[in-house]
Write a protein that holds these residues in place. Sequence first.
Motif, short mmCIF file in Angstrom:
data_model
loop_
_atom_site.label_atom_id
_atom_site.label_comp_id
_atom_site.label_asym_id
_atom_site.label_seq_id
_atom_site.Cartn_x
_atom_site.Cartn_y
_atom_site.Cartn_z
N ASN A 167 0.85 -1.19 0.00
CA ASN A 167 0.00 0.00 0.00
C ASN A 167 0.89 1.25 0.00
OD1 ASN A 167 0.90 0.31 2.76
ND2 ASN A 167 -0.60 -1.27 3.29
N GLU A 168 0.26 2.40 -0.03
CA GLU A 168 1.02 3.65 -0.10
C GLU A 168 1.84 3.91 1.16
OE1 GLU A 168 -0.68 7.14 -1.87
OE2 GLU A 168 -2.33 5.96 -2.68
N THR A 224 5.11 2.32 0.74
CA THR A 224 5.94 3.12 -0.17
C THR A 224 6.55 4.29 0.59
OG1 THR A 224 4.69 2.51 -2.13
CG2 THR A 224 5.87 4.61 -2.23
N GLU A 232 12.38 11.25 -12.72
CA GLU A 232 11.39 10.28 -13.20
C GLU A 232 11.62 10.01 -14.68
OE1 GLU A 232 7.32 10.81 -11.94
OE2 GLU A 232 7.90 12.10 -10.27
N TRP A 233 11.43 8.77 -15.09
CA TRP A 233 11.68 8.30 -16.46
C TRP A 233 13.16 8.45 -16.81
CZ3 TRP A 233 8.02 5.52 -18.83
CH2 TRP A 233 6.69 5.71 -18.42
N ARG A 291 3.12 -2.73 -5.10
CA ARG A 291 4.21 -2.27 -5.96
C ARG A 291 5.46 -3.02 -5.56
NH1 ARG A 291 0.12 -0.08 -7.31
NH2 ARG A 291 -0.20 2.07 -7.97
N ASP A 323 6.21 2.10 -15.22
CA ASP A 323 5.10 2.54 -16.08
C ASP A 323 4.35 3.73 -15.52
OD1 ASP A 323 5.64 0.60 -17.91
OD2 ASP A 323 4.17 -0.82 -17.11
N LEU A 324 3.51 4.31 -16.36
CA LEU A 324 2.60 5.38 -15.95
C LEU A 324 1.83 4.93 -14.72
CD1 LEU A 324 1.10 6.29 -19.43
CD2 LEU A 324 2.44 7.83 -18.00
N GLY A 325 1.80 5.75 -13.70
CA GLY A 325 1.04 5.41 -12.51
C GLY A 325 1.70 4.39 -11.59
N ALA A 326 2.95 4.07 -11.86
CA ALA A 326 3.65 3.09 -11.01
C ALA A 326 3.84 3.64 -9.59
CB ALA A 326 4.99 2.72 -11.62
N GLY A 327 4.09 4.95 -9.50
CA GLY A 327 4.29 5.54 -8.18
C GLY A 327 5.56 6.37 -8.06
N LYS A 328 6.15 6.76 -9.19
CA LYS A 328 7.40 7.53 -9.16
C LYS A 328 7.20 8.87 -8.45
CE LYS A 328 7.61 7.28 -13.71
NZ LYS A 328 6.40 6.44 -13.90
N THR A 329 6.09 9.53 -8.79
CA THR A 329 5.83 10.83 -8.16
C THR A 329 5.43 10.65 -6.70
OG1 THR A 329 5.19 11.85 -10.26
CG2 THR A 329 4.39 12.91 -8.25
N ARG A 330 4.61 9.67 -6.44
CA ARG A 330 4.18 9.40 -5.06
C ARG A 330 5.38 9.13 -4.16
NH1 ARG A 330 3.02 9.76 -1.23
NH2 ARG A 330 1.37 9.05 0.17
N ASN A 356 -2.93 -1.99 -4.89
CA ASN A 356 -1.94 -1.02 -4.41
C ASN A 356 -0.56 -1.65 -4.22
OD1 ASN A 356 -3.97 0.88 -4.40
ND2 ASN A 356 -4.46 0.56 -2.24
N1 LIG Z 1 1.86 1.28 -2.98
C1 LIG Z 1 1.73 2.39 -3.70
N2 LIG Z 1 2.79 3.20 -3.91
C2 LIG Z 1 2.67 4.32 -4.66
N3 LIG Z 1 1.54 4.74 -5.24
C3 LIG Z 1 0.45 3.97 -5.06
C4 LIG Z 1 0.49 2.79 -4.30
N4 LIG Z 1 -0.75 2.25 -4.28
C5 LIG Z 1 -1.53 3.03 -5.01
N5 LIG Z 1 -0.83 4.09 -5.50
C6 LIG Z 1 -1.39 5.12 -6.37
O1 LIG Z 1 -0.78 4.98 -7.64
C7 LIG Z 1 -0.65 6.25 -8.24
C8 LIG Z 1 0.79 6.51 -8.55
O2 LIG Z 1 0.83 7.70 -9.31
P1 LIG Z 1 2.16 8.50 -9.57
O3 LIG Z 1 1.75 9.79 -10.16
O4 LIG Z 1 3.02 8.49 -8.38
O5 LIG Z 1 2.82 7.57 -10.71
P2 LIG Z 1 4.06 7.93 -11.65
O6 LIG Z 1 4.88 6.70 -11.71
O7 LIG Z 1 4.72 9.17 -11.19
O8 LIG Z 1 3.33 8.16 -13.05
P3 LIG Z 1 3.80 9.06 -14.31
O9 LIG Z 1 4.61 8.15 -15.18
O10 LIG Z 1 2.52 9.46 -14.94
O11 LIG Z 1 4.60 10.21 -13.79
C9 LIG Z 1 -1.22 7.28 -7.28
O12 LIG Z 1 -2.55 7.53 -7.62
C10 LIG Z 1 -1.14 6.55 -5.94
O13 LIG Z 1 -2.14 7.00 -5.06
#
Ligand SMILES: Nc1ncnc2c1ncn2[C@@H]1O[C@H](COP(=O)(O)OP(=O)(O)OP(=O)(O)O)[C@@H](O)[C@H]1O
Length: 158
Positions: free
Chosen positions: A10-11, A14, A107-108, A133, A36-43, A131
């Motif tokens: 879960n977050e 992370t 990122e990337w 990762r 990938d997109l939405g993997a969690g790099k920004t989070r 959730n």
């Molecule tokens: N275990 C986790 N760790 C990180 N993020 C999570 C997790 N579980 C769910 N999420 C969700 O996944 C999403 C991750 O989005 P984030 O913008 O961080 O991705 P990204 O890799 O930066 O994408 P992009 O390539 O578009 O920049 C968020 O909506 C976050 O709430």
Amino acid sequence: MAYYLYRAANEEDTESLARQIASLVMPGAVIALDGDLGAGKTRFSQAIARGIGVEGVVNSPTFTIIKEYEGSELPLYHMDVYRISQEEAEDLGLDEYFYGEGLTLIEWASLVKELLPPDRLEIYIEHGGDNNRVFRLTPGGAAYEAWCANLKENGWLE
Ligand SMILES: Nc1ncnc2c1ncn2[C@@H]1O[C@H](COP(=O)(O)OP(=O)(O)OP(=O)(O)O)[C@@H](O)[C@H]1O
Ligand SMILES: [Mg+2]
């Protein structure tokens, strides 16, 4: 190259990893993020930012490319090179950041692999179901090997 794994369910997990890594950073540290997109790099980057004492909101730098923040420990240079060409990346003068006083989170990063310093921590985030990762950490250079060894010793990494 040797790598290490961290599984987040879960977050909060992370965030825990990010906090541990934030406690290890030194001036000129470079963390190269992929996944990938939405993997969690920004989070993950937001959690690192908080860990080094950046106050306020840390947004995705997709459109700004580079954003600088003042942390209580050291500056943060947060980058996202998804949208730029190789030529534009070369013009950014990334070395100023990589060899500067702050921590660089990029990122990337693999899109500008040739421009990255050899000494860096690579983190590939794999999207599991829901959730979940999986973080794969690959240290380049002695400092980052020491980070990973420390994290492993303390039970954070497999
Ligand atoms: N275990 C986790 N760790 C990180 N993020 C999570 C997790 N579980 C769910 N999420 C969700 O996944 C999403 C991750 O989005 P984030 O913008 O961080 O991705 P990204 O890799 O930066 O994408 P992009 O390539 O578009 O920049 C968020 O909506 C976050 O709430
Ligand atoms: Mg992002």
